[in-house]
Design an enzyme around this catalytic site. Sequence first.
Site, PDB file in Angstrom:
ATOM      1  N   HIS A 123       0.706  -1.275   0.143  1.00 43.19           N
ATOM      2  CA  HIS A 123      -0.070   0.153  -0.026  1.00 43.19           C
ATOM      3  C   HIS A 123       0.723   1.235  -0.195  1.00 43.19           C
ATOM      4  CE1 HIS A 123      -4.050  -2.065   1.627  1.00 43.19           C
ATOM      5  NE2 HIS A 123      -3.633  -2.373   0.320  1.00 43.19           N
ATOM      6  N   HIS A 133      -4.183  -6.552 -10.796  1.00 49.24           N
ATOM      7  CA  HIS A 133      -2.895  -6.026 -10.620  1.00 49.24           C
ATOM      8  C   HIS A 133      -1.706  -6.240 -11.763  1.00 49.24           C
ATOM      9  CE1 HIS A 133      -3.481  -4.071  -6.667  1.00 49.24           C
ATOM     10  NE2 HIS A 133      -4.066  -5.385  -6.207  1.00 49.24           N
TER      11      HIS A 133
END
Length: 407
Positions: free
Chosen positions: A249, A379
């Site tokens: 993150h 992703h």
Amino acid sequence: MTMELVDPAHRQWLADHRRGLITFGLPQVPDERGARWLDASGAVDPTRPIETWLTARAVHVHSLGDLLGVPGSRDVGERALAALRGALHDDVHGGWVTAVHPDGSIDFTKSAYPHAFVVLAGASAAVAELDGAAELLADALDVLDARFFEPSVGLHADEADRAFHRLAHYRGINANMHAVEALLAAADATGERDWAARAGGIAERVVHWAEENDWRIPEHFTVDWAPRLDLNRDRPDDPFKPYGATVGHGLEWARLLLHLGARGDVDADWTAAAVALYDRAVADGWAADGADGFVYTTDWSGRPVGRKRMHWVAAEAINTAAALHQVTGEDRYAADYHRWWAYTDRYLIDHERGSWHHELDPQNRPAGTVWPGKPDLYHAVQATLVPVLPLAPTIAAALAGGALTEG
């Protein structure tokens, strides 16, 4: 002389790999009930529920696939989109259920995380002009705004009951991070700049918290948005709410800040913050226990906690190194970019059965305790696109505008 990030041979490799990834996911939505969880071989795992977040990601990926000319992507994207407008939508109270289980039971919890991905799905599908996309996007934006956004703090709450009568006390950053990406895509799809401004406001709060915490982002908060740094200390491998700082993150937020800074409708330059977040994530996460790869989480002093290697973290490292190279021109980011791809090619890409292993153990062997199988293309596909596209507009809009010059 600045090091070249993507030479012609690598550009072609990215195109070939991208097409292989999207093709791998074509069987994921066989009908209009939603996206299925795929096992390690790419077959549907019938024991797993149909989840809204995964279905929304399938709409996004196959909208991109359609814009890229991948045969079959449009049909799959429209089936997944139909599930978001049908089987996964709560026609009684509005919004989207969390999941439909194999026995037909429904988890009616309303969570901001999947709702953010429905916004992203609607935006990408609207750009690709998939059937029903504009209506889906308008509905999703309305629900995210009316049911989750808290104007007093400029952030989204995390979870509500089915009827949206009660919000859970927990507040979190993960859903807000994905809301930033989704709102930027919505701004591009609709032309409504207020969504980008909202994304910028969320980012500003997160940068403040990160800077106060040595660039390790607090993930969990009280109802009043006070950090809860010890939450889930006993569940360090939680797939959505792990204890500590989530290395991936830090990387992902760094990239989002650069996307925001590249826009003309958000007045901000967060390059220095992006560099700080990236440097912290790499210093804490890469080979932190002696083996290559990014650990999942660390404690608040940077010591590894969750030592498994998640595929999405490597994808975000690739994307962020590419974005930082685009903004700064510094060779160190190009070197990192190629290092992260070399690791991914060696350990994460499944050269025999396709797609990427979603989880590796600390010795870089395929594992599946947190993320079994290969359900997610989001992703990995984006890691083949961010390096060859401008930082603004968002991916679908850039593809529709002809920003990608190769097949």
